[in-house]
Design an enzyme around this catalytic site. Structure first.
Site, PDB file in Angstrom:
ATOM      1  N   CYS A   1       0.266  -1.280   0.109  1.00  0.00           N
ATOM      2  CA  CYS A   1       0.214  -0.390  -0.190  1.00  0.00           C
ATOM      3  C   CYS A   1       0.954   1.087  -0.071  1.00  0.00           C
ATOM      4  O   CYS A   1      -0.011   2.418  -0.376  1.00  0.00           O
ATOM      5  CB  CYS A   1      -1.194   0.271   1.105  1.00  0.00           C
ATOM      6  SG  CYS A   1      -1.874  -1.593   1.495  1.00  0.00           S
TER       7      CYS A   1
ATOM      8  N   HIS B   1      -3.180   6.833   2.388  1.00  0.00           N
ATOM      9  CA  HIS B   1      -3.722   6.048   1.831  1.00  0.00           C
ATOM     10  C   HIS B   1      -4.796   5.496   2.778  1.00  0.00           C
ATOM     11  O   HIS B   1      -5.191   5.529   3.876  1.00  0.00           O
ATOM     12  CB  HIS B   1      -2.974   4.447   2.246  1.00  0.00           C
ATOM     13  CG  HIS B   1      -3.211   3.531   2.193  1.00  0.00           C
ATOM     14  ND1 HIS B   1      -3.450   2.786   0.561  1.00  0.00           N
ATOM     15  CD2 HIS B   1      -2.929   2.228   2.552  1.00  0.00           C
ATOM     16  CE1 HIS B   1      -3.946   1.833   1.176  1.00  0.00           C
ATOM     17  NE2 HIS B   1      -3.914   1.077   2.015  1.00  0.00           N
TER      18      HIS B   1
ATOM     19  N   ASN C   1     -10.129  -0.505  -0.031  1.00  0.00           N
ATOM     20  CA  ASN C   1      -8.768  -0.391  -0.498  1.00  0.00           C
ATOM     21  C   ASN C   1      -7.667  -0.840  -0.643  1.00  0.00           C
ATOM     22  O   ASN C   1      -7.935  -1.730  -1.454  1.00  0.00           O
ATOM     23  CB  ASN C   1      -8.389  -1.330   1.114  1.00  0.00           C
ATOM     24  CG  ASN C   1      -6.861  -1.209   1.330  1.00  0.00           C
ATOM     25  OD1 ASN C   1      -5.734  -0.734   0.112  1.00  0.00           O
ATOM     26  ND2 ASN C   1      -5.806  -1.149   2.299  1.00  0.00           N
TER      27      ASN C   1
HETATM   28  N1  ACO Z   1     -18.193  -8.904   9.752  1.00  0.00           N
HETATM   29  C1  ACO Z   1     -18.620  -8.890  10.821  1.00  0.00           C
HETATM   30  N2  ACO Z   1     -18.044  -9.634  11.781  1.00  0.00           N
HETATM   31  C2  ACO Z   1     -16.648  -9.392  11.606  1.00  0.00           C
HETATM   32  C3  ACO Z   1     -16.246  -9.812  10.312  1.00  0.00           C
HETATM   33  C4  ACO Z   1     -17.069  -9.216   9.089  1.00  0.00           C
HETATM   34  N3  ACO Z   1     -16.847  -8.750   8.020  1.00  0.00           N
HETATM   35  N4  ACO Z   1     -14.888  -9.995  10.647  1.00  0.00           N
HETATM   36  C5  ACO Z   1     -14.306  -9.507  11.337  1.00  0.00           C
HETATM   37  N5  ACO Z   1     -15.564  -9.917  12.459  1.00  0.00           N
HETATM   38  C6  ACO Z   1     -15.765 -10.379  13.820  1.00  0.00           C
HETATM   39  C7  ACO Z   1     -14.581 -11.266  14.376  1.00  0.00           C
HETATM   40  O1  ACO Z   1     -14.762 -13.009  14.134  1.00  0.00           O
HETATM   41  C8  ACO Z   1     -14.613 -10.514  16.158  1.00  0.00           C
HETATM   42  O2  ACO Z   1     -15.419 -11.570  16.457  1.00  0.00           O
HETATM   43  P1  ACO Z   1     -16.161 -11.957  17.980  1.00  0.00           P
HETATM   44  O3  ACO Z   1     -15.327 -10.910  18.770  1.00  0.00           O
HETATM   45  O4  ACO Z   1     -16.265 -13.085  18.162  1.00  0.00           O
HETATM   46  O5  ACO Z   1     -13.778 -12.968  18.064  1.00  0.00           O
HETATM   47  C9  ACO Z   1     -15.078  -9.311  15.524  1.00  0.00           C
HETATM   48  O6  ACO Z   1     -15.722  -9.195  14.513  1.00  0.00           O
HETATM   49  C10 ACO Z   1     -14.467  -8.239  15.966  1.00  0.00           C
HETATM   50  O7  ACO Z   1     -13.173  -7.980  15.121  1.00  0.00           O
HETATM   51  P2  ACO Z   1     -11.765  -7.464  15.767  1.00  0.00           P
HETATM   52  O8  ACO Z   1     -10.994  -8.071  13.992  1.00  0.00           O
HETATM   53  O9  ACO Z   1     -11.881  -7.332  16.688  1.00  0.00           O
HETATM   54  O10 ACO Z   1     -12.285  -6.195  14.774  1.00  0.00           O
HETATM   55  P3  ACO Z   1     -11.572  -4.704  15.067  1.00  0.00           P
HETATM   56  O11 ACO Z   1     -12.473  -4.045  14.800  1.00  0.00           O
HETATM   57  O12 ACO Z   1     -10.346  -4.577  14.770  1.00  0.00           O
HETATM   58  O13 ACO Z   1     -11.936  -4.829  13.096  1.00  0.00           O
HETATM   59  C11 ACO Z   1     -10.485  -4.272  10.713  1.00  0.00           C
HETATM   60  C12 ACO Z   1     -10.889  -5.660  11.873  1.00  0.00           C
HETATM   61  C13 ACO Z   1     -11.958  -3.591  10.228  1.00  0.00           C
HETATM   62  C14 ACO Z   1     -10.091  -5.278  10.425  1.00  0.00           C
HETATM   63  C15 ACO Z   1      -9.551  -3.566  11.717  1.00  0.00           C
HETATM   64  O14 ACO Z   1      -9.335  -4.136  13.024  1.00  0.00           O
HETATM   65  C16 ACO Z   1      -8.180  -3.182  10.327  1.00  0.00           C
HETATM   66  O15 ACO Z   1      -9.191  -2.313  10.118  1.00  0.00           O
HETATM   67  N6  ACO Z   1      -7.005  -2.943  10.046  1.00  0.00           N
HETATM   68  C17 ACO Z   1      -6.176  -2.697   9.832  1.00  0.00           C
HETATM   69  C18 ACO Z   1      -6.611  -3.570   8.314  1.00  0.00           C
HETATM   70  C19 ACO Z   1      -5.788  -2.196   6.772  1.00  0.00           C
HETATM   71  O16 ACO Z   1      -5.865  -1.044   7.736  1.00  0.00           O
HETATM   72  N7  ACO Z   1      -4.978  -3.461   6.527  1.00  0.00           N
HETATM   73  C20 ACO Z   1      -4.412  -2.419   5.082  1.00  0.00           C
HETATM   74  C21 ACO Z   1      -3.342  -2.290   4.891  1.00  0.00           C
HETATM   75  S1  ACO Z   1      -2.055  -1.283   3.978  1.00  0.00           S
HETATM   76  C22 ACO Z   1      -1.681  -2.893   3.073  1.00  0.00           C
HETATM   77  O17 ACO Z   1      -0.616  -3.425   2.743  1.00  0.00           O
HETATM   78  C23 ACO Z   1      -2.726  -3.713   1.917  1.00  0.00           C
END
Ligand code: ACO
Length: 337
Positions: free
Chosen positions: A118, A259, A289
């Site tokens: 990214c 980004h 993204n």
């Molecule tokens: N729908 C419903 N529930 C979900 C989903 C979904 N799509 N995905 C995860 N959950 C659940 C999980 O299983 C978890 O359930 P549990 O509590 O029973 O275990 C709950 O939701 C909470 O999950 P978390 O991972 O704690 O959610 P979080 O608030 O951290 O959000 C997210 C997850 C959106 C992925 C966040 O961590 C994030 O945006 N991280 C950064 C990602 C990013 O930007 N990546 C790209 C980087 S750049 C590159 O190089 C590509």
């Protein structure tokens, strides 16, 4: 004029996104998720999905053609091509070479890919700038092009809701005018955290096999929580360091173009910098993204919407797999103004 005095500025930008939209409602039928969860956690409502004939070299060629047309230039005017992508059309040759052929660029120019996920577009901008300041290249195309839908595991709800496809391109040009274009920059990386966001198989260390396919090891995997934590810290720090390097305060920056990973990351970075979200343009809700394509997509949209004006200071900042990060401060320059 000594080449050390040359400035490098973005003369025009162009984009291409696939027609096909994949909405949160459709995703909710594919995995156990909901529009409400995705929007609340990421700010994404829909993303674009590339179809056949819409590979990164195709999307990138269209975006580059639009940027060239807007600059009033032709493919023959391009002296250098750099493509940033984490989803190259094929392992080799480079997507840049494929794009060169599709766009009909000259054969006496360097064409190569930059792999920084990214952060790829920021990396490529800085590589282009440094090559151009030597005086050897007057005009460059820097392209961010991705087909993340090809590396996403569509049964993994923790990642498949976040990513999309698209491409953006910038035409860079040198000028003898001082204090315009790309002013300050920094790049960084931390390979010790490579496993936070990676693809385990499909490369030479673990070529694709029937087992790796069955185990889904050729798909993108991510530790979302850890990536989130690093992203906020490193993006805010990178902005502060580039501003300090250039002797500029955040109040003087007209637009922050980050980004587009997650709206909550953008809000946290804006808050750490004490900057209102109205100076952080975002198109996450419509594209998700798009990795290396996300910054040129957001930059082009802000320009097309008439937000970006001649003389504006713009701070571009990115973070991605690697881990990698980068930031560039630029003064928007329209030579006719
Ligand atoms: N729908 C419903 N529930 C979900 C989903 C979904 N799509 N995905 C995860 N959950 C659940 C999980 O299983 C978890 O359930 P549990 O509590 O029973 O275990 C709950 O939701 C909470 O999950 P978390 O991972 O704690 O959610 P979080 O608030 O951290 O959000 C997210 C997850 C959106 C992925 C966040 O961590 C994030 O945006 N991280 C950064 C990602 C990013 O930007 N990546 C790209 C980087 S750049 C590159 O190089 C590509």
């Amino acid at each position: 004029m000594s080449s050390a005095e040359l400035s490098v500025f973005i003369r025009a930008v162009g984009v291409r996104t696939p027609e096909r939209k994949l909405t949160n409602a459709e995703l909710s039928k594919m995995v156990d998720t909901s529009d409400e969860w995705i929007q609340t956690r990421s700010g994404i409502r829909e993303r674009r999905i590339a179809g056949p004939g819409e590979n990164p070299s195709d999307l990138g060629a269209h975006a580059a053609a639009q940027a060239l047309e807007r600059a009033g230039l032709t493919p023959a005017d391009v002296d250098l091509l750099i493509v940033a992508t984490m989803t190259p059309d094929v392992p080799f040759p480079s997507t840049a070479c494929l794009l060169q052929a599709k766009l009909g660029l000259r054969r006496d120019i360097p064409c190569f890919d930059v792999s920084a996920a990214c952060s790829g577009f920021v990396y490529a901008l800085q590589v282009a700038r440094d090559m151009m300041r030597s005086g050897a290249y007057r005009r460059a195309l820097v392209v961010g092009a991705e087909k993340l839908s090809s590396v996403v595991d569509w049964s993994d709800r923790t990642t498949c809701v976040l990513f999309g496809d698209g491409a953006g391109a910038a035409v860079l040009e040198t000028t003898a005018e001082r204090g315009v274009g790309l002013l300050g920059n920094l790049l960084g990386a931390d390979g010790n955290n490579a496993e936070l966001l990676h693809c385990a198989a499909g490369g030479s260390a673990a070529p694709a096999t029937a087992d790796s396919l069955r185990e889904g090891r050729h798909y993108l995997r991510m530790n979302g929580k850890e990536v989130f934590r690093h992203a906020v810290r490193v993006m805010a720090e990178s902005c502060e360091r580039v501003l300090a390097q250039c002797g500029v305060t955040s109040a003087e920056v007209a637009w922050f173009i980050p980004h587009q990973a997650n709206i909550r990351i953008l809000e946290a970075v804006a808050s750490q910098l004490n900057v209102g979200m109205e100076r952080f343009p975002s198109n996450l809700s419509r594209y998700g993204n798009t990795s290396a394509a996300s910054i040129p997509l957001a930059l082009e949209e802000a320009w097309k919407d008439g937000k970006i004006k001649h003389g504006d200071l713009i701070l571009i900042v990115a973070f991605g797999a690697g881990l990698t990060w980068g930031a560039t401060l630029l003064r928007w320059h329209e030579p006719s103004r």
